[in-house]
Design a protein around this motif. Structure first.
Motif, PDB file in Angstrom:
ATOM      1  N   ASP A 331    -104.633 -76.643  14.614  1.00 38.43           N
ATOM      2  CA  ASP A 331    -103.981 -76.743  13.346  1.00 38.43           C
ATOM      3  C   ASP A 331    -102.618 -78.001  13.792  1.00 38.43           C
ATOM      4  O   ASP A 331    -102.365 -78.948  13.210  1.00 38.43           O
ATOM      5  CB  ASP A 331    -103.177 -75.827  13.047  1.00 38.43           C
ATOM      6  CG  ASP A 331    -104.189 -74.870  12.058  1.00 38.43           C
ATOM      7  OD1 ASP A 331    -105.183 -75.627  11.757  1.00 38.43           O
ATOM      8  OD2 ASP A 331    -104.077 -73.806  11.880  1.00 38.43           O
ATOM      9  N   LEU A 332    -102.045 -77.853  14.940  1.00 34.91           N
ATOM     10  CA  LEU A 332    -100.791 -78.753  15.611  1.00 34.91           C
ATOM     11  C   LEU A 332    -101.480 -80.101  15.634  1.00 34.91           C
ATOM     12  O   LEU A 332    -100.957 -81.180  15.378  1.00 34.91           O
ATOM     13  CB  LEU A 332    -100.428 -78.394  16.721  1.00 34.91           C
ATOM     14  CG  LEU A 332     -99.334 -77.271  16.773  1.00 34.91           C
ATOM     15  CD1 LEU A 332     -98.987 -76.798  18.053  1.00 34.91           C
ATOM     16  CD2 LEU A 332     -98.431 -77.505  15.780  1.00 34.91           C
ATOM     17  N   ARG A 333    -102.828 -80.264  15.950  1.00 41.21           N
ATOM     18  CA  ARG A 333    -103.447 -81.487  16.115  1.00 41.21           C
ATOM     19  C   ARG A 333    -103.498 -82.293  14.729  1.00 41.21           C
ATOM     20  O   ARG A 333    -103.327 -83.545  14.621  1.00 41.21           O
ATOM     21  CB  ARG A 333    -104.686 -81.564  16.819  1.00 41.21           C
ATOM     22  CG  ARG A 333    -104.794 -81.211  18.192  1.00 41.21           C
ATOM     23  CD  ARG A 333    -106.023 -81.478  18.944  1.00 41.21           C
ATOM     24  NE  ARG A 333    -106.216 -80.711  20.161  1.00 41.21           N
ATOM     25  CZ  ARG A 333    -105.745 -81.260  21.362  1.00 41.21           C
ATOM     26  NH1 ARG A 333    -105.007 -82.347  21.152  1.00 41.21           N
ATOM     27  NH2 ARG A 333    -105.953 -80.759  22.526  1.00 41.21           N
ATOM     28  N   GLN A 334    -103.917 -81.431  13.774  1.00 40.10           N
ATOM     29  CA  GLN A 334    -104.319 -81.844  12.542  1.00 40.10           C
ATOM     30  C   GLN A 334    -102.690 -82.383  11.917  1.00 40.10           C
ATOM     31  O   GLN A 334    -102.820 -83.379  11.098  1.00 40.10           O
ATOM     32  CB  GLN A 334    -104.690 -80.698  11.695  1.00 40.10           C
ATOM     33  CG  GLN A 334    -104.884 -81.173  10.259  1.00 40.10           C
ATOM     34  CD  GLN A 334    -105.513 -79.928   9.317  1.00 40.10           C
ATOM     35  OE1 GLN A 334    -106.067 -79.018   9.810  1.00 40.10           O
ATOM     36  NE2 GLN A 334    -105.459 -80.122   8.018  1.00 40.10           N
ATOM     37  N   ALA A 335    -101.781 -81.315  12.234  1.00 38.93           N
ATOM     38  CA  ALA A 335    -100.475 -81.732  11.556  1.00 38.93           C
ATOM     39  C   ALA A 335     -99.852 -83.051  12.403  1.00 38.93           C
ATOM     40  O   ALA A 335     -99.230 -84.033  11.768  1.00 38.93           O
ATOM     41  CB  ALA A 335     -99.366 -80.495  11.901  1.00 38.93           C
ATOM     42  N   ARG A 336    -100.105 -83.206  13.558  1.00 44.28           N
ATOM     43  CA  ARG A 336     -99.772 -84.362  14.019  1.00 44.28           C
ATOM     44  C   ARG A 336    -100.514 -85.653  13.675  1.00 44.28           C
ATOM     45  O   ARG A 336     -99.744 -86.688  13.225  1.00 44.28           O
ATOM     46  CB  ARG A 336     -99.930 -84.379  15.768  1.00 44.28           C
ATOM     47  CG  ARG A 336     -99.535 -85.460  16.528  1.00 44.28           C
ATOM     48  CD  ARG A 336     -99.596 -85.217  18.047  1.00 44.28           C
ATOM     49  NE  ARG A 336    -100.728 -85.041  18.496  1.00 44.28           N
ATOM     50  CZ  ARG A 336    -101.213 -84.642  19.818  1.00 44.28           C
ATOM     51  NH1 ARG A 336    -100.079 -84.973  20.758  1.00 44.28           N
ATOM     52  NH2 ARG A 336    -102.289 -84.331  20.215  1.00 44.28           N
TER      53      ARG A 336
END
Length: 915
Positions: A331-336
């Motif tokens: 999810d953090l990769r997606q947000a980034r």
């Protein structure tokens, strides 16, 4: 790798559509498989191509469309309709001769040849009749990943009939499985995820099981992986995390898919790592999972400037910090990615307001999350390489800030081609950019990264030093100096093997200039020493006497000084009524709690007219209050010791006390701005006897998941010390010792009270994967409460592994106290020699290595030889019972007292006007 053969063997690659057959074909083509000259070109969904012979594709497409049931709903291009029936009579009557002609047109090649087309999965018996000796490589992929990939194509039929994706997946793989079971001697069945993880195993199976004419190769598994990675695009072969609600919904509603996957795995030569047992048990009911699927849709639509995005991002970061759930990082990769794209598309005239608002807050949250310490995916690597090309153009180029904001999310400043000499930076961004440039990493990712970072910091400190002192009246550079002081932490430089004298000297100059600019009187002339003062008045400066390792090394410096010769004053910033504080106060003439304000602290210490000030707290990390105090002339003589593991660079610290065993024999002074004074031995001492505590927990091998027969390697090195080179070394040791495990307790509270643990765990797991070591052989313990807990864990181990290039001192004494064989590596400066100095002091020379090779060989020898371990245990216990000098507080105080007296005599002769 692929050899020519006189029989022109054929290798046919097939599997369900969107299952990685193009990647597999591209990989084998790279190593020599002839797939033909007339190949289908790439498009948006497969940019590098499909690696399909157009003649075979068009032929099989025609066959399947013709043989499909024309009156049924379906997708005839892939040979599927509702009844899942193909007209076999048409197939075998009308198309055999055409198939033979196709094969004949390709089979005159002298090399191993073949073709790839998913449609072949439905025509296996057809081709088996034409080429009865053909070989097959079947690739299968998880049904949910295939479904996800097909739906992303936005083909109208599948958009209207999404359930058909799973039906076709089962249809294709049923054909593959039936053929494989009847002809397994000519077939390989391989899962895509397993192929991505171990491509070398696929090549080995092609050679050994199918006896295909593959050349012997001296390439390592990593070299083979590099070949695969050159054709692999993770954005096209993304895999859903097992916690994704789609998988859990399918588990509840589509048992047939899981049953088929299980059958494939049972039959496969290289099965998938999936097990239905690994699915989250708390997935929930269908209603909950349906809502979670809707949440996934909402995430995709979130705008970085919305409050909802911040709420979601905050939750992702909390999960990332508190659990090992891989979906949090996903999810953090997606947000980034979403935020980076937002910056790249932001209009220049809206950039400042966006950065001042929620998008800017999201930027700072991601930068502080620690996710930059995670390895990037291949897709992210390509993204940042492209961004870096724009960053390298400098701040004057169009949209420079947009590209930089995006790049900051992926890499630290030392990893970007920033143009530091340029000053065309918007004022609203200047301070944050400077903080970004001065950010210190908690973890290093790649071998060689430490020295690169050290070089970067040296250049940056040189730049700031030059500009600050060339522009003494510049508000801008005074502001830069302030941010420098508030932001920079020099701890990562400890792990470099370089001489750090220059960088620390300039750092001290910058800090001193800040204080002077704010009216602080750095220098001070003491009056002549009173003639009637019989005792040497010595001050011990510490932040506190909290029960941490630094305290237990400072206490021996004063606790047994001859009170007939010394008057001892303890200066601390914080006090308490702990037994340790009370004990320390009892060993001095008085304890002074310093006021909060720096100017008042300086005046109070100077008023005591000290002969010597001993700085007992570390002053080489961040610019804490103790460092600012130490910059001042507070006594006639000022000295420090190995609590600061490098030179302080501070002009007003006159001496650095070390030991003959700790410093290299030659050129030791060249690493210090202070005058180096060496005691005989290690130059440091520990006294743990003054604080007795009981272990808070009982440890057993069974409770840690360790068998009684396992060989346990252990280390208490802090996470900061476990740099990539050390991770590699330890993995090589574990790989070389059968039935061994590595136990780490790296989260000690001496270094930090707040660790982002997940990146460290991921890095250790990755290095174990690289060396094909089962991850269960790595055991990470949480912060241990006290030294007795540490020693209780150490009692379970067989070999202690010290860290390098920053060796242990306190942490090395612990295993020796329980008689544990301890392997150290010796370097070229104090911080890399302190562990070796301890062993030299007790004459255990054969446990000291001088290279990675000797460190590994010694560790492996201990790991595989129980008798050798027993012998070393006996030697260590015998030596430790004789009270080594590094544990003899009385002898150390006496030696240090002599040094203090000599210092005063020397300086009295050199500065007679003041004595």
């Amino acid at each position: 790798m692929l050899n020519s053969g006189t029989n022109s063997p054929v290798l046919i690659i097939t599997g369900m559509h969107r299952s990685g057959t193009s990647l597999t074909a591209a990989f084998l083509q790279k190593i020599g498989l002839d797939l033909g000259d007339n190949l289908l070109k790439g498009n948006y969904w497969n940019p590098k191509g499909y690696f399909e012979d157009i003649d075979f594709v068009e032929f099989q497409r025609t066959v399947l469309q013709t043989c499909s049931q024309s009156d049924e709903t379906g997708f005839p291009d892939w040979g599927w309709t509702d009844s899942e029936q193909l007209d076999s009579q048409k197939l075998n009557t009308y198309y055999i001769e055409h198939g033979k002609e196709l094969v004949k047109s390709r089979s005159n090649h002298s090399e191993l040849w073949g073709w790839k087309d998913p449609r072949t999965s439905l025509m296996l018996d057809f081709w088996n009749e034409i080429i009865p000796n053909a070989y097959y490589l079947f690739v299968y992929r998880y049904p949910w990943d295939v479904t996800d990939s097909i739906l992303r194509l936005n083909i109208p039929f599948f958009s209207q009939n999404p359930e058909s994706c799973l039906k076709i997946w089962k249809f294709y793989n049923r054909h593959i499985l039936e053929f494989y079971k009847s002809h397994d001697n000519r077939c390989l069945l391989v899962n895509l995820n397993a192929l991505l993880e171990s491509p070398g195993k696929v090549l080995e199976l092609l050679k050994t099981k199918l006896n295909l004419p593959l050349k012997s190769s001296d390439k390592e598994e990593q070299d083979i992986k590099n070949i695969l990675m050159s054709v692999y695009n993770p954005q096209l072969l993304r895999s859903l995390h097992l916690s994704h609600p789609l998988i859990q919904v399918l588990n509840l509603t589509s048992g047939g898919c899981f049953e088929m996957l299980n059958q494939l795995d049972l039959a496969a030569d290289l099965p998938s790592p999936f097990s239905s047992l690994s699915l989250p048990r708390n997935g929930g009911n269908l209603e909950r999972l349906s809502l979670r699927l809707h949440q996934e849709t909402i995430k995709v639509q979130l705008n970085p400037e919305s409050p909802q995005f911040l709420i979601w991002l905050s939750g992702c970061i909390d999960r990332y910090h508190s659990t090992s759930d891989e979906s949090a990082l996903t999810d953090l990769r997606q947000a980034r990615h979403k935020l980076a794209n937002f910056w790249l598309s932001a209009p220049p005239d809206k950039l400042q307001s966006s950065y001042s608002g929620r998008a800017g807050k999201a930027q700072k949250m991601l930068l502080a999350s620690g996710m930059r310490d995670e390895p990037m995916t291949d897709g992210e690597q390509r993204e940042i390489e492209e961004l870096s090309q724009y960053v390298a153009k400098g701040f004057e180029s169009a949209e420079a800030i947009q590209y930089l904001l995006a790049a900051m999310l992926y890499r630290r400043a030392d990893q970007l081609p920033l143009q530091y000499g340029r000053t065309a930076v918007p004022q609203w961004f200047f301070n944050d950019l400077l903080e970004f440039m001065l950010y210190f990493p908690s973890y290093f990712q790649e071998v060689g990264e430490v020295e690169h970072y050290c070089s970067y910091m040296q250049q940056l400190v040189d730049l700031v030093h030059t500009r600050v002192f060339s522009n003494p009246d510049s508000e801008i550079w005074q502001n830069v100096a302030l941010i420098f002081a508030d932001t920079v932490n020099f701890v990562p430089l400890y792990f470099s093997t370089n001489n750090l004298k220059n960088v620390y000297t300039k750092r001290a100059d910058i800090l001193e200039s800040i204080l002077k600019a704010r009216g602080h009187q750095i220098d001070f002339s003491f009056g002549k020493r009173p003639a009637n003062r019989g005792k040497i008045r010595i001050g011990i400066l510490k932040a506190s006497f909290a029960p941490i390792s630094e305290t237990f090394t400072t206490i021996p410096a004063f606790e047994h000084l001859d009170r007939e010769k010394f008057e001892i004053i303890l200066y601390v910033l914080n006090t308490s009524d702990r037994p340790l504080d009370i004990y320390c106060q009892s060993r001095a003439d008085k304890l002074v709690k310093l006021p909060q304000e720096l100017h008042s602290q300086v005046e109070m210490i100077r008023a005591d007219d000290l002969d010597i000030l001993f700085v007992g707290s570390i002053v080489t990390n961040a610019a804490q209050n103790i460092i600012l105090l130490a910059l001042h002339r507070l006594a006639r003589l000022q000295t420090t010791y190995f609590a600061s593991p490098v030179t302080t660079g501070i002009r007003n610290i006159d001496y650095y006390i070390s030991g003959t065993l700790t410093e290299p024999l030659q050129a030791a002074q060249a690493q210090y701005s202070e005058q180096l004074v060496m005691l005989d031995g290690t130059g440091f001492c520990f006294n743990y006897s003054i604080q007795k505590v009981e272990a808070s927990i009982k440890f057993e091998r069974k409770s840690l998941g360790i068998s009684e027969t396992a060989v346990v390697f252990i280390s208490g090195a802090n996470t900061f010390k476990i740099i990539p080179e050390l991770r590699e070394t330890w993995a090589k040791i574990i790989a070389a010792v059968p039935n061994s495990v590595l136990v780490l307790y790296p989260f000690g509270n001496t270094w930090s009270g707040d660790y982002v643990k997940q990146p460290f765990l991921n890095k250790m797991s990755a290095i174990f994967d690289k060396y094909s070591i089962d991850r269960t052989r790595l055991i990470l313990l949480n912060t241990l409460a006290n030294r007795e807990d540490v020693k209780a864990v150490l009692q379970l181990a067989d070999v202690y592994l010290d860290s390098y290039p920053y060796a242990g001192a306190n942490s090395t004494v612990d295993p020796l106290e329980v008689g544990l064989p301890t392997v150290v590596r010796e370097g070229n400066n104090l911080r890399s020699r302190q562990g070796a100095a301890i062993l030299r002091d007790i004459q255990l020379f054969d446990l000291i290595a001088n290279s990675e090779e000797s460190y590994i060989n010694l560790s492996v020898a201990l790991g595989i030889n129980a008798q050798l371990r027993k012998q070393k245990r006996s030697q260590i216990k015998q030596k430790m019972q004789q009270q080594p000098r590094f544990l003899d507080s009385r002898a150390y105080s006496a030696a240090l007292g002599s040094v203090f007296e000599e210092m005063l005599i020397v300086n009295r002769l050199e500065n007679s006007a003041f004595f």
